[in-house]
Design a protein around this motif. Structure first.
Motif, mmCIF file in Angstrom:
data_model
loop_
_atom_site.group_PDB
_atom_site.id
_atom_site.type_symbol
_atom_site.label_atom_id
_atom_site.label_comp_id
_atom_site.label_asym_id
_atom_site.label_seq_id
_atom_site.Cartn_x
_atom_site.Cartn_y
_atom_site.Cartn_z
ATOM 1 N N THR A 65 -49.459 -12.729 82.848
ATOM 2 C CA THR A 65 -48.044 -12.687 82.508
ATOM 3 C C THR A 65 -47.657 -14.068 81.998
ATOM 4 O O THR A 65 -47.873 -15.068 82.684
ATOM 5 C CB THR A 65 -47.197 -12.316 83.741
ATOM 6 N N VAL A 66 -47.097 -14.112 80.775
ATOM 7 C CA VAL A 66 -46.838 -15.395 80.115
ATOM 8 C C VAL A 66 -45.408 -15.460 79.594
ATOM 9 O O VAL A 66 -44.734 -14.448 79.449
ATOM 10 C CB VAL A 66 -47.814 -15.625 78.934
ATOM 11 N N VAL A 67 -44.966 -16.688 79.294
ATOM 12 C CA VAL A 67 -43.692 -16.941 78.629
ATOM 13 C C VAL A 67 -44.029 -17.543 77.275
ATOM 14 O O VAL A 67 -44.811 -18.499 77.180
ATOM 15 C CB VAL A 67 -42.811 -17.921 79.442
ATOM 16 N N ILE A 68 -43.446 -16.970 76.204
ATOM 17 C CA ILE A 68 -43.670 -17.478 74.857
ATOM 18 C C ILE A 68 -42.323 -17.884 74.259
ATOM 19 O O ILE A 68 -41.280 -17.390 74.683
ATOM 20 C CB ILE A 68 -44.375 -16.436 73.955
ATOM 21 N N TYR A 69 -42.367 -18.802 73.299
ATOM 22 C CA TYR A 69 -41.133 -19.246 72.650
ATOM 23 C C TYR A 69 -41.305 -19.184 71.143
ATOM 24 O O TYR A 69 -42.408 -19.283 70.620
ATOM 25 C CB TYR A 69 -40.732 -20.650 73.103
ATOM 26 N N SER A 84 -45.818 -21.062 78.976
ATOM 27 C CA SER A 84 -46.450 -21.214 80.279
ATOM 28 C C SER A 84 -47.047 -19.888 80.735
ATOM 29 O O SER A 84 -46.674 -18.827 80.246
ATOM 30 C CB SER A 84 -45.434 -21.707 81.320
ATOM 31 N N VAL A 85 -47.957 -19.991 81.693
ATOM 32 C CA VAL A 85 -48.555 -18.807 82.307
ATOM 33 C C VAL A 85 -47.884 -18.627 83.668
ATOM 34 O O VAL A 85 -47.958 -19.498 84.522
ATOM 35 C CB VAL A 85 -50.086 -18.985 82.488
ATOM 36 N N LEU A 86 -47.203 -17.489 83.846
ATOM 37 C CA LEU A 86 -46.498 -17.235 85.101
ATOM 38 C C LEU A 86 -47.423 -16.705 86.183
ATOM 39 O O LEU A 86 -47.362 -17.128 87.336
ATOM 40 C CB LEU A 86 -45.358 -16.240 84.875
ATOM 41 N N LYS A 87 -48.276 -15.759 85.796
ATOM 42 C CA LYS A 87 -49.148 -15.112 86.775
ATOM 43 C C LYS A 87 -50.488 -14.818 86.117
ATOM 44 O O LYS A 87 -50.528 -14.282 85.010
ATOM 45 C CB LYS A 87 -48.487 -13.823 87.257
ATOM 46 N N THR A 88 -51.570 -15.185 86.772
ATOM 47 C CA THR A 88 -52.885 -14.913 86.215
ATOM 48 C C THR A 88 -53.390 -13.564 86.711
ATOM 49 O O THR A 88 -53.069 -13.149 87.823
ATOM 50 C CB THR A 88 -53.897 -16.011 86.602
#
Length: 92
Positions: A65-69, A84-88
Motif C-alpha cells: 500500500t503506497v502513497v503517490i503524488y 511513501s510506502v504505508l504497508k508492505t
C-alpha cells in the motif's frame, strides 16, 4: 517580512493505492479506487484506475500500500511519483 517566504506553490495532489505490478524498471502500477455519485440516482459507485508511478529506488513489491503524488510528465504514461510506502505486503 518578505512576501516570497509566506507564499507556497499549492497543495500537492496525493492518492493512496495498492501496487499491482512492478515488472518495469523504476515504474510501478498502482490500483486506486475512488467513489463517485451517480448523476440521476444519487447512489455512490466505486470506480478504479491503474496509474503508472515512478519508483526511483525500486523498493515496492506487489501488494504494498503506497502513497503517490502528481508530478511533471516523466514519460508517455507516467505522471505520478512514489511518496511513501504505508504497508508492505507479506511475502509467501
Amino acid at each position: 517580512m518578505d512576501k516570497k517566504e509566506t507564499t507556497t506553490r499549492g497543495r500537492r495532489v496525493e492518492l493512496q493505492g495498492e501496487v499491482v505490478a512492478n515488472k518495469m524498471q523504476k515504474t510501478i502500477s498502482v490500483l486506486v479506487y475512488r467513489t463517485i455519485k451517480h448523476e440521476k440516482y444519487g447512489k455512490y459507485i466505486k470506480k478504479s484506475s491503474v496509474i503508472k508511478a515512478h519508483d526511483e529506488k525500486q523498493e515496492c513489491k506487489v501488494g504494498d500500500t503506497v502513497v503517490i503524488y502528481e508530478t511533471r510528465p516523466l514519460s508517455k504514461t507516467k505522471r505520478w511519483a512514489l511518496s511513501s510506502v504505508l504497508k508492505t505486503a507479506k511475502q509467501v
